[in-house]
Design an enzyme around this catalytic site. Structure first.
Site, PDB file in Angstrom:
ATOM      1  CD1 TRP A 126      49.034  39.092  42.180  1.00  0.00           C
ATOM      2  CD2 TRP A 126      47.223  37.943  42.274  1.00  0.00           C
ATOM      3  NE1 TRP A 126      48.881  38.328  43.385  1.00  0.00           N
ATOM      4  CE2 TRP A 126      47.901  37.439  43.475  1.00  0.00           C
ATOM      5  CE3 TRP A 126      45.816  37.169  41.725  1.00  0.00           C
ATOM      6  CZ2 TRP A 126      47.122  36.850  44.323  1.00  0.00           C
ATOM      7  CZ3 TRP A 126      45.393  36.272  42.832  1.00  0.00           C
ATOM      8  CH2 TRP A 126      46.014  36.139  43.912  1.00  0.00           C
ATOM      9  CG  ASP A 207      41.292  40.371  40.636  1.00  0.00           C
ATOM     10  OD1 ASP A 207      40.691  40.608  41.629  1.00  0.00           O
ATOM     11  OD2 ASP A 207      42.289  39.720  40.636  1.00  0.00           O
ATOM     12  CB  ALA A 209      42.028  42.857  44.517  1.00  0.00           C
ATOM     13  CE  LYS A 242      45.751  42.774  48.641  1.00  0.00           C
ATOM     14  NZ  LYS A 242      45.970  42.025  48.250  1.00  0.00           N
TER      15      LYS A 242
HETATM   16  C1  LMR Z   1      50.153  40.686  46.108  1.00  0.00           C
HETATM   17  O1  LMR Z   1      49.745  40.741  44.892  1.00  0.00           O
HETATM   18  O2  LMR Z   1      51.008  41.171  46.790  1.00  0.00           O
HETATM   19  C2  LMR Z   1      48.865  40.355  47.106  1.00  0.00           C
HETATM   20  O3  LMR Z   1      47.759  40.412  46.389  1.00  0.00           O
HETATM   21  C3  LMR Z   1      49.155  39.258  48.031  1.00  0.00           C
HETATM   22  C4  LMR Z   1      49.310  38.188  47.006  1.00  0.00           C
HETATM   23  O4  LMR Z   1      48.664  37.187  47.605  1.00  0.00           O
HETATM   24  O5  LMR Z   1      50.043  37.885  46.236  1.00  0.00           O
END
Ligand code: LMR
Length: 393
Positions: A126, A207, A209, A242
């Site tokens: 991410w 993590d 999420a 989420k």
């Molecule tokens: C994403 O990866 O799209 C989500 O986790 C939202 C974000 O904050 O980036």
């Protein structure tokens, strides 16, 4: 003073939201930011969340401060959902400002404990993981993760790279539904990763999420549970954005499993201290929604059922897209879409092809070709499939 500031590059994911809004074309398709949308394109408030908010409104008598760590009921209900069996004598936890806040606090905690800490992150990960670490000045290194040819996990590469992490380093793992690739570890592979970390003494930061968005609430936590059962020290950053659909409430939890009760108490004190330094008290409303749902049998059952509907909708879209692409391409090279789990899949398109999708077909996805499956519906899947083939992907 303010004129001394340098312009910050906009966040690549969040930037897409604005670009999409500004696009006036009919039939535009948003596969950018990771937000669930139902077949009507709406991100709904879940039934149990509405009911819990109603109950809170009726019964709450004060908005006075909670504790620095947040409400104990929330922390213990969420820890049980994640770990199933909670080793209370080893667990420190604090409510945080969303999952991002939990990640940030975890990294702060690691640095407090070990000023020389290095963080190992998956390649890719991410983007905000990297951005936060750069901002903090934390040294990090990437471990191989995504096999571009198979669109699966390069497990041999991952193992070799993770083995380089030393005692006191952090290895950041995605608990399930890897963001951005959609390619995930099997439980056997989690066990192998646990063994490597056991040997080196590097500490996993999981993590988590997207619990409930992949193979189910329990199945998605299995890797985390395995790690938590085997290793003496584990950090877990969880998000309720989420799976409870409460994105804007900023509801997260940082958990630290310590070797013993004395270390647990040190961690608990340090985590509360970090909350105080960064924002004092964590937000309460989302946390209270979550604990109201998780501690009430009927609300919990209804929430879990709706979450299953969400998960199955995404799985159906994955299957439909993979099938359409098989038909159009006359090959099985897109079958990985059906095997990936969670909201995202990395398509493996070039930045130019991603740009073509935007320009020619008004289809928005992140530049690394991450697409949000939940941004699709039964009618838009064939449009995307056609556009993918037309763009030469
Ligand atoms: C994403 O990866 O799209 C989500 O986790 C939202 C974000 O904050 O980036």
């Amino acid at each position: 003073m303010l004129s001394n500031l340098t312009a910050q590059a906009p966040d690549k994911i969040l930037m897409l939201i604005e670009e999409f809004k500004a696009d006036t074309r009919q039939g535009k398709i948003d596969l950018g930011v990771g937000v669930y949308k139902d077949p009507q394109g709406v991100t709904p408030v879940m039934r149990a969340v509405k009911a819990a908010e109603h109950r809170i409104w009726e019964t709450q008598t004060t908005k006075a401060y909670t504790g620095l760590a947040g409400e104990a009921e929330y922390r213990s209900a969420l820890a049980s959902m994640i770990l199933s069996e909670v080793p209370a004598d080893r667990l420190a936890s604090v409510a945080t400002v969303g999952g991002t806040g939990a990640i940030r606090q975890a990294l702060e905690l690691a640095r407090l404990a070990n000023p020389d800490v290095r963080v190992f992150v998956s390649d890719p990960t991410w983007p905000n993981h990297l951005s936060i670490m750069k901002f903090m000045g934390l040294p990090f290194t990437e471990y191989r993760y995504f096999d571009a040819a198979t669109r699966g996990v390069d497990f041999e590469g991952m193992k070799a790279d993770i083995a380089q992490a030393a005692k006191g380093d952090i290895v950041l793992l995605h608990g399930c539904c890897h963001n951005p690739t959609g390619a995930n570890l099997t439980l056997d592979q989690w066990a192998e990763i646990a063994a490597i970390l056991e040997t080196s003494g590097a500490i996993p930061l999981v993590d988590l999420a997207y619990q409930g968005f992949g193979d189910g609430l329990d199945a998605d936590a299995e890797g985390t549970r395995l790690i938590a059962a085997r290793l003496p020290e584990v950090l877990i950053a969880a998000s309720c954005s989420k799976n409870f659909g409460i994105y804007r409430e900023r509801t997260g939890l940082l958990m630290a499993l310590a070797e013993n009760t004395a270390a647990r108490d040190l961690a608990q004190g340090s985590m509360a201290y970090l909350n105080r330094q960064n924002y004092s008290f964590p937000p309460d409303h989302g946390a209270r929604i979550v604990s109201t749902i998780l501690t009430d049998e009927a609300l919990r059952a209804d929430w879990a059922a709706e979450l299953e509907e969400v998960r199955n909708t995404m799985l159906g879209l994955r299957d439909q897209l993979a099938t359409d692409l098989r038909d159009l391409s006359g090959s099985d090279r897109f079958d990985f879409i059906a095997h990936h789990r969670g909201m995202f899949s990395r398509l493996g398109a070039t930045p130019e092809q991603v740009a073509t999708l935007k320009t020619d077909a008004a289809i928005y996805m992140v530049g690394d070709s991450r697409l949000n499956i939940a941004g699709l519906n039964r009618d838009t899947v064939p449009i995307l499939a056609r556009a993918i083939i037309d763009a030469g992907i």
